[in-house]
Every structure is written in C-alpha cells, then in structure tokens.
Design a protein around this motif. Structure first.
Motif, PDB file in Angstrom:
ATOM      1  N   TYR A   1     -12.976  -7.120  -2.566  1.00  0.00           N
ATOM      2  CA  TYR A   1     -11.698  -7.111  -1.856  1.00  0.00           C
ATOM      3  C   TYR A   1     -10.765  -6.034  -2.413  1.00  0.00           C
ATOM      4  O   TYR A   1      -9.957  -5.460  -1.678  1.00  0.00           O
TER       5      TYR A   1
ATOM      6  N   VAL B   1      -8.663 -14.076   9.987  1.00  0.00           N
ATOM      7  CA  VAL B   1      -9.633 -13.074   9.540  1.00  0.00           C
ATOM      8  C   VAL B   1     -10.735 -13.762   8.754  1.00  0.00           C
ATOM      9  O   VAL B   1     -10.460 -14.556   7.855  1.00  0.00           O
TER      10      VAL B   1
ATOM     11  N   CYS C   1     -14.557 -12.811   6.751  1.00  0.00           N
ATOM     12  CA  CYS C   1     -15.524 -11.826   6.275  1.00  0.00           C
ATOM     13  C   CYS C   1     -16.861 -12.541   6.135  1.00  0.00           C
ATOM     14  O   CYS C   1     -17.018 -13.401   5.267  1.00  0.00           O
TER      15      CYS C   1
ATOM     16  N   VAL D   1     -16.357  -8.143   9.639  1.00  0.00           N
ATOM     17  CA  VAL D   1     -15.027  -8.723   9.660  1.00  0.00           C
ATOM     18  C   VAL D   1     -14.738  -9.214  11.072  1.00  0.00           C
ATOM     19  O   VAL D   1     -14.928  -8.476  12.051  1.00  0.00           O
TER      20      VAL D   1
ATOM     21  N   ALA E   1      -9.204  -7.855   3.451  1.00  0.00           N
ATOM     22  CA  ALA E   1     -10.605  -8.123   3.757  1.00  0.00           C
ATOM     23  C   ALA E   1     -11.496  -7.376   2.777  1.00  0.00           C
ATOM     24  O   ALA E   1     -11.052  -6.449   2.081  1.00  0.00           O
TER      25      ALA E   1
ATOM     26  N   ILE F   1     -15.663  -0.086   7.545  1.00  0.00           N
ATOM     27  CA  ILE F   1     -15.485  -1.463   7.969  1.00  0.00           C
ATOM     28  C   ILE F   1     -16.330  -1.710   9.212  1.00  0.00           C
ATOM     29  O   ILE F   1     -16.412  -0.873  10.114  1.00  0.00           O
TER      30      ILE F   1
ATOM     31  N   LEU G   1     -16.343  -4.159  12.142  1.00  0.00           N
ATOM     32  CA  LEU G   1     -15.418  -5.092  12.775  1.00  0.00           C
ATOM     33  C   LEU G   1     -16.016  -5.621  14.069  1.00  0.00           C
ATOM     34  O   LEU G   1     -16.402  -4.838  14.952  1.00  0.00           O
TER      35      LEU G   1
END
Length: 749
Positions: A404, A645, A647, A652, A672, A700, A702
C-alpha cells in the motif's frame, strides 16, 4: 490526495445517560487514555495508560516443550501430557498472568445549582466539550489529553465543581482482591491523587492540580514511588497560566488531530449510522495506535477502573490486533501500523528464541497468539501458543503495508526476511512424504478451545497462511530476484502442500448434493456456529483463493453457504465486521451492510464502543456482561471502506461493495495496493467519476467501474476503452480521471 471534496461531520453529540466508563467519551494520545462519563451531579474521569503492566507470571516455556515432543505425545493419545508442556506461573497458589492494570478515576462533583446540559466529542481536534448551565448562564468545559504527555486537561470548570475526588482502582473490590492475592501493596493515598508501587514494575504516580482555570491530571512512572511522584509533579508544572494555560497546552494536540484527519480518507453515504461508525472507528484506531506511540491492545488506553481489564488487555495475534489496524490501509493512515512493526522488531530476539526452542532452528520466528508487551506468552488457551499462523499473519500485515505504501526498501529489507523465517518454522512442522507435504498439528483459532477437539491435521487456516507466504516470496523472486534457496523453499512447499482442506459439502437442501467445501481441518467441517471465521481467511484477509479456478470457487461457495447455514449463534462482536467483509468479497453487498447494522444494534454501546458479548439475549449465546473490546468498532471502519474500494488478487474494484439501495455516494483519498489514492462519486445509481493518483511509478489494474465504455483523461488526452479490466501505467505524481463514455444503443429499422 482527495480529488473530491467531502465535508464530514466530526462533531458527535454524546448521551448524558452513561451507566459506566465505557459509555463515556474516549480521549487518547495513544499512551494515556481517558473516558468522560456522567453519574448524577458528577463528571467521571476514568484514566489509564496503555503501558501500565504487572509483568509477572505467564506461561512457562520448558526445555521439553518442543514440536517433536508435542507431536509424539499427541500421536500416542496423551493429550494431557501435551497440555502439561505449557504450565503457568503460580503465585500464592494461584495462576498468575501478566496483565494490564486498572488505574482509577477522578470524580468531579458539580455544585448543586449547576446542571449538565450537553456533551460532544470533537473528533477532528481530539477534544470533548461539556456545556453546563448555572442560573441563566451557560458555561463550557473543554477536555483533552495532551498529545505528547500522559496528562488530561480540563478547562473552564473551576467555579462549577464542588469537589474533585481521586479514586484509585484499589478502592474497587475486584482490583483490591487481585492486588491482595498477588502481593501488590495498597497505593499510598495523597490529597491530590495516589502513588502505586509494584513488585517488579516501575511505580506509578497519579496526581492532579487545579490552577488558573485549568485542571490537570497526570500519570507518570518512576523507579520508586518518590521518583514517580516527582515525575508526575514535573508534568503538572508544565501547564502554567502564565504560559497560556489550557489553550496553549492543547494547541499542538488540536493541530495534530486536524493533520491526521486531513490525511484520512473521507466517505459520504446516505446512511448516518454507517458514516458515524466509519469516522468513530478511525478515531478509535488513532487513539489505540497513534503514530509514534504504542501498538494496539484489546482495550487500548481505555481500560476500566473497577477491575483489571479482561484477557489482560494483551496482544491477541489471532484476530484482535489485526482488526485494530485493518482500516489503516484503506484510510491512508499507514503510520498507525508502525507502532506494531516497531514493537515486533524489538521482539525479534524473543521470536527467534521461540523458534529455536520449539523446532530447533536458528533462522526462524515464532509468535504466540496471546502475549504481553514484551512478547511473552500470557497464558490461557495453550493451543494458541503453538499457532504459528500468528507469525505469518504479522508477515501479511507487513507485506500489505509495503504494497500500500509502495515501499520497496521495507519490502525487501524487512518483510522478505520476516516471511522467510515464519515459513521455515512451518517447514519444520511439516511431514514430508515424497511429493506430498502435510501439517499434522494445526489449529483453527479458538475452535475447540484448549481441548483435544482444538487440534487437527492440515487446518485450512494454517495452509492458507503458508500459501500466502509462498506466493508472495515467489512474486518477490520474479520481480527482484531473492536468495535461490528461499525461492526454492517457497516453490517446493507451494507445489506439495495442499492450498486448503476440503470435504463433502455440509449444507444440503432438498436432497444430498455432491461437491466439496472448505473444512477447518481434515475430517472437521464447520459443525457449529463459530466466532472465528478462520477457514474463510483465504477470502479475506489473505486473499489466496482464486475464484477463476472452478474447484476453488466450488469449495469456497459451498463453505460460504454452510457458514451462513450455521448462523451467528456463537459469534462475538468482532465476528461481525469480518463477516461484513467476507459477505462483500462474495458479492453480497446487502448482507455486508446488514452485518454492520447488526453490529451497531447488537454489540455496540451508545458510545459506539463494542462489547465482546451481545447487548441482549436472543441473537447469540454470548450475551450480557460489560466487556469492552476495541477491535470490532475499529474494524467496522475497514468494512465500510470495502464498500467503496476493494483490492482483490492484484485488481482494484470501485463501488462493487456498495449496496444498490444507495443511489448516491462518494469517497475521497482511499488508498489501494500499489500506492494509489482513489476518489469517486456515484449519483442516480451510476458511477460518475473515478480519479486515480499514483505516488509511485506503478501500474493499476482497475475493474471497469462503468460496466461499458470508459473515458480516461490523462495529461489532457482522452482515451476510450470498454475493457473489463483497465490497466493504467502511471508515473509518480500522475493523476488520471475516468468517466463513463457514450453508450451506443443499436436501434432496429
């Protein structure tokens, strides 16, 4: 970075109808805590310190307490012999455990013509405010625990109080009995407080002083009672009317709290209860694990005054410490994790010695489930002493912090060796038969307690912990290259040790159906309602279950159904927020929401502090009592963050955990994995915008939050995509915004 402006309400009106200390307003600087509550014409000021211990006693680790000896006793059926490997200390013929101590309180009696009108907690400043009426005039009393001193300050009440009486914990029957049983002398009473000598720990002086409109209460240690008294006096001297009194002494306190809240993630939801649970949960987490202070315990700095706190107010590493810190990740308050990691770092020689004693290796770490602030086993459930998953769960928390924060140096220098040393102990506990490995002596936390029914082969909880370590070590090897021997160890174990234990599905409806489900250990399904959801830990928090694998999906789905079927009849307060997250990870957002409302209704006090037992009968078997534990009220904040949110295995998800009943919602600054800060808004039931800010050069993945076309705004350029998983490679300091694209509708001619 908060891309959306949310204006939370940090002011919490407090009930004046308080039955005991834990109904009160909590104040804390992470070491010194106070509970402000009310009885008739009296303002009660219960105080404690998170480092106030009687360290004597605990489980004795004898030379013959080795894994090999324990295993042979269990295999021969000598369970009693195995249990006797873990004797406890006796003092005066009674079992003695290390414990946090009750401290006491001050009773501020209002004058007969003064009426208490209202009480409020200002979370953003760490301050309480009481409003009193005397005749036609209103008076304000402000209270705060000084951020860098073990001291409670009260301003504005000098002319309102008839008397202020110090009451040490020895005044209460249960505390007196403990002191008398174990040779602790009665405190030396003084007009302004008391001084408590302890047999093997520093003396503690608790004193008050009122001058210039400010009441100060301090608790400080010394090598002997006189030194403690002088140290407390020096603290009181530091608050002077000539230096600005209360306002000057608490100015840094207010600013520090404001800074923490500026950093913390914000949420907005048309559900006042969930919002309040979130913000109070974050407030309690900070009070229990303030950056730079002491790692969180069961009751934190808010131990009651009328008895020593339950379960010694110790460090329970099989769920409780973890829940006290779960919100730190998503709420962007990672520094709250550092007191724990600093404490663990100081324990490393002890953890290494534990591993040497138990499995005979020089390069391992082993942590028991219930220990004092020196890492020594407190006693009680002896099966927890051999629960090596406590060690790997700490490793998981360290790994999660590094991910994180995007802290590669910490990952490689601290987390990697810690994971290896935890895994080596597991390796020594394995039976290795060719291409098949197993763990013959395992637990599934608290199932079966300290009885013979509390041990089994290949518990899913142990297996999930081991596979987490192996998976992350191999990921490190792929990205950075680690010691070949460490990589080979992880690969070998991952290949030959089963990822979980499964057996015939238990939940059946309208006839027997085939299929498997997760078991607690070999031959042991979830046969009854159980408060610890350990066999589901591969869903959360260890995130080892691969739902795209049909066999794993079946085993997990069936276990989830059986878990629901067994019900909540033997759950505790801390079972609820974990259940909320599990429901959410299984795609049941409405049940996740209901679990939090049940937590509020069934286990929370008016103060939003949580009990271990239910408030009333009929919901579960654990009812009544007055045991406050901090972890559930804190973990509720983590469950709230999961609505916004999640993870999950490198991806994510945004808003997937939010109940569809909420058409409008927003969040700002949720952290995240990958060191990303996300903000987002939803209106009219549709996601309007998601912003991603990156603190590192990172990618990331997503999940498309719009379920169709998405517009990605980056560096003034706009890219459109309809991919289910949107992969964005971002530079440090870069920000992108995603918005719904135009959805094309085909019309027939």
């Amino acid at each position: 970075m908060k891309a959306i402006e949310i204006s939370p309400s940090y002011d919490v009106p407090w009930t004046l109808d308080t039955g005991y200390c834990h109904d009160g307003i909590p104040l804390s600087n992470g070491v010194f805590g106070a509970l402000i509550w009310f009885q008739d014409q009296t303002v009660m000021l219960t105080i404690n310190r998170a480092d106030y211990w009687d360290h004597r006693g605990g489980t004795i680790w004898r030379d013959e307490c080795t894994y090999g000896h324990l295993k042979s006793l269990l295999e021969s059926g000598d369970f009693q012999g195995a249990r006797e490997l873990f004797p406890t200390t006796l003092i005066n013929g009674k079992e003695k455990r290390p414990t946090r101590l009750a401290m006491g309180r001050f009773e501020a009696r209002l004058k007969p013509d003064v009426r208490l009108v209202s009480a409020n907690l200002h979370m953003n400043e760490g301050e309480a405010r009481l409003v009193c009426r005397r005749g036609e005039r209103e008076h304000v009393i402000d209270l705060a625990v000084v951020i860098d001193k073990p001291m409670l300050l009260l301003s504005g009440g000098e002319e309102l109080f008839e008397s202020i009486t110090p009451v040490s914990s020895y005044s209460f029957e249960k505390t007196k009995a403990y002191f008398d049983d174990f040779g602790i002398p009665a405190p030396a009473a003084q007009e302004d407080g008391w001084v408590q000598a302890l047999p093997e720990d520093p003396a503690c002086a608790v004193r008050m002083r009122q001058r210039g409109g400010t009441l100060a209460i301090a608790a400080e240690y010394g090598a002997d009672p006189e030194q403690a008294r002088q140290a407390a006096s020096a603290l009181l001297d530091s608050v002077s009317p000539s230096d600005g009194g209360y306002a000057a002494a608490t100015s840094e306190t207010r600013e520090r709290w404001r800074a923490l809240w500026r950093r913390a993630a914000d949420i907005s939801l048309p559900d006042d209860e969930i919002e309040r649970m979130y913000y109070l949960g974050i407030y309690r987490m900070l009070g229990n694990s303030m950056p730079g202070r002491i790692a969180p315990t069961l009751q934190g700095p808010w131990a009651e005054e009328y008895r020593n706190p339950p379960w010694s107010c110790d460090y329970h590493f099989n769920i409780n410490v973890q829940q006290c810190l779960w919100p730190a990740y998503g709420s962007n308050l990672l520094d709250s994790l550092k007191p724990l990691f600093s404490m663990i770092d100081g324990w490393k020689p002890t953890l290494a010695l534990n591993a040497k004693r138990f499995v005979g290796i020089d390069d391992g770490y082993m942590l028991g489930h219930s220990v004092d602030d020196r890492g020594r086993p407190v006693g009680g459930m002896w099966t927890g002493t051999i629960d090596q998953a406590n060690t790997s769960w700490v490793a998981q928390m360290m790994w999660q912090y590094a991910k994180y924060a995007g802290d590669e140096a910490y990952l490689l220098d601290e987390v990697y060796p810690f994971m290896c040393k935890a895994l080596r102990v597991f390796g020594e506990m394995m039976e290795k038969d060719g291409d098949s490995y197993s763990l013959p002596v395992t637990v599934s936390p608290e199932f079966g307690g300290s009885s013979q029914a509390g041990l089994g082969r290949n518990s899913t909880f142990f297996l999930v912990n081991v596979h987490f370590l192996c998976e992350k070590l191999l990921e490190l090897d792929e990205k950075y290259g680690i010691d070949p021997d460490d990589a080979a160890m992880a690969a070998d174990i991952r290949e030959k040790l089963p990822p979980y234990t499964a057996g015939p599905r238990q939940f059946q409806e309208f006839g027997t159906k085939p299929g498997l489900e997760l078991y607690l250990w070999e031959g042991q399904p979830l046969s009854e309602s159980h408060r610890h959801h350990s066999h589901l830990a591969g869903i959360f928090p260890f995130d080892t279950i691969q739902m795209d694998d049909p066999a794993q999906k079946e085993a997990v789905s069936n276990a989830y159904k059986s878990w629901i079927d067994k019900g909540m009849g033997r759950w505790a307060g801390w079972s609820m927020p974990w259940a909320s997250i599990l429901h959410n990870r299984m795609g049941r957002a409405d049940m996740a929401l209901l679990s939090l409302h049940l937590l509020r209704e069934v286990f929370m006090m008016p103060s939003y502090a949580t009990r271990h037992n239910a408030n009333y009968e009929g919901f579960c078997q654990f009812t009544g009592g007055d045991t406050m534990q901090a972890e559930a009220s804190i973990a509720a904040a983590a469950a709230a963050l999961e609505m916004y949110v999640q993870c999950v295995r490198g991806t994510v998800k945004v808003f997937t955990g939010l109940s569809r009943r909420f058409k409008d919602a927003s969040f700002a600054g949720i952290r995240a994995e990958g060191a990303f800060l996300l903000s987002g808004s939803k209106a009219g039931g549709k996601v309007q915008q998601v912003t991603v800010y990156s603190e590192r050069d990172e990618t990331i993945r997503l999940v498309n939050p719009f379920g169709g076309r998405a517009l990605i705004r980056k560096d003034e350029a706009v890219v459109e995509t309809d991919k289910a998983i949107i992969s964005l490679k971002l530079r440090s300091g870069e920000c992108v915004t995603l918005e719904p694209g135009v959805q094309l509708v085909m019309q027939s001619s």
